[in-house]
Design an enzyme around this catalytic site. Structure first.
Site, PDB file in Angstrom:
ATOM      1  N   TYR A  76       0.820  -1.211   0.000  1.00 39.44           N
ATOM      2  CA  TYR A  76       0.000   0.000   0.000  1.00 39.44           C
ATOM      3  C   TYR A  76       0.852   1.258   0.000  1.00 39.44           C
ATOM      4  CZ  TYR A  76       0.814   0.738   5.032  1.00 39.44           C
ATOM      5  OH  TYR A  76       1.390   0.975   6.263  1.00 39.44           O
ATOM      6  N   CYS A  77       0.236   2.357  -0.440  1.00 43.33           N
ATOM      7  CA  CYS A  77       0.840   3.684  -0.374  1.00 43.33           C
ATOM      8  C   CYS A  77      -0.258   4.632   0.097  1.00 43.33           C
ATOM      9  CB  CYS A  77       1.429   4.096  -1.726  1.00 43.33           C
ATOM     10  SG  CYS A  77       0.200   4.292  -3.029  1.00 43.33           S
ATOM     11  N   LYS A  78      -0.169   5.887  -0.257  1.00 42.83           N
ATOM     12  CA  LYS A  78      -1.172   6.845   0.219  1.00 42.83           C
ATOM     13  C   LYS A  78      -2.513   6.660  -0.493  1.00 42.83           C
ATOM     14  CE  LYS A  78      -1.818  11.719   1.268  1.00 42.83           C
ATOM     15  NZ  LYS A  78      -1.176  13.032   1.314  1.00 42.83           N
ATOM     16  N   GLY A 125      -2.838   4.392  -3.622  1.00 41.74           N
ATOM     17  CA  GLY A 125      -2.921   3.195  -4.461  1.00 41.74           C
ATOM     18  C   GLY A 125      -2.110   3.235  -5.742  1.00 41.74           C
ATOM     19  N   PHE A 182      -3.776   4.124   1.870  1.00 40.81           N
ATOM     20  CA  PHE A 182      -3.910   4.391   3.302  1.00 40.81           C
ATOM     21  C   PHE A 182      -4.990   5.436   3.595  1.00 40.81           C
ATOM     22  CE2 PHE A 182      -2.574   6.324   7.358  1.00 40.81           C
ATOM     23  CZ  PHE A 182      -2.525   5.181   8.146  1.00 40.81           C
TER      24      PHE A 182
END
Length: 104
Positions: A64-66, A68, A93
């Site tokens: 995951y990142c901020k 997607g 996230f």
């Protein structure tokens, strides 16, 4: 493979061979992390690749990142490096409703 927030967390809960990978920057991680995740910043470029290559390819990676986007790129890179099971968290996230921890 892109998974919705619901599918990602449900699959993760059932998976005893999982590894949660956070590809955000250190600054972004200060907003909180998904409990149990390890951070390797995708913006490290070649450094990211070196670190990822040291990981166990037999595990299932929940990335995951901020939002997607970067995690989708990370999954593609990992697949090229021989990782068979990578799962991108759609919405990242910012849309996470599960447990959140804060780095030390």
């Amino acid at each position: 493979m892109n998974l919705s927030q619901k599918d990602w967390s449900a699959q993760l809960e059932q998976d005893n061979n999982s590894f949660i990978l956070d590809v955000r920057t250190e600054d972004e991680c200060s907003d909180g992390i998904i409990s149990g995740s390890i951070n390797i910043d995708i913006y490290e470029g070649q450094g990211f690749i070196y670190k990822v290559e040291e990981l166990d390819k037999s595990k299932n990676y929940y990335v995951y990142c901020k939002s997607g986007g970067r995690s989708g790129q990370a999954c593609a890179v990992m697949n090229q490096l021989g990782f068979e099971n990578t799962y991108n968290l759609e919405g990242g996230f910012t849309q996470w409703k599960g447990e959140v921890a804060f780095p030390e």
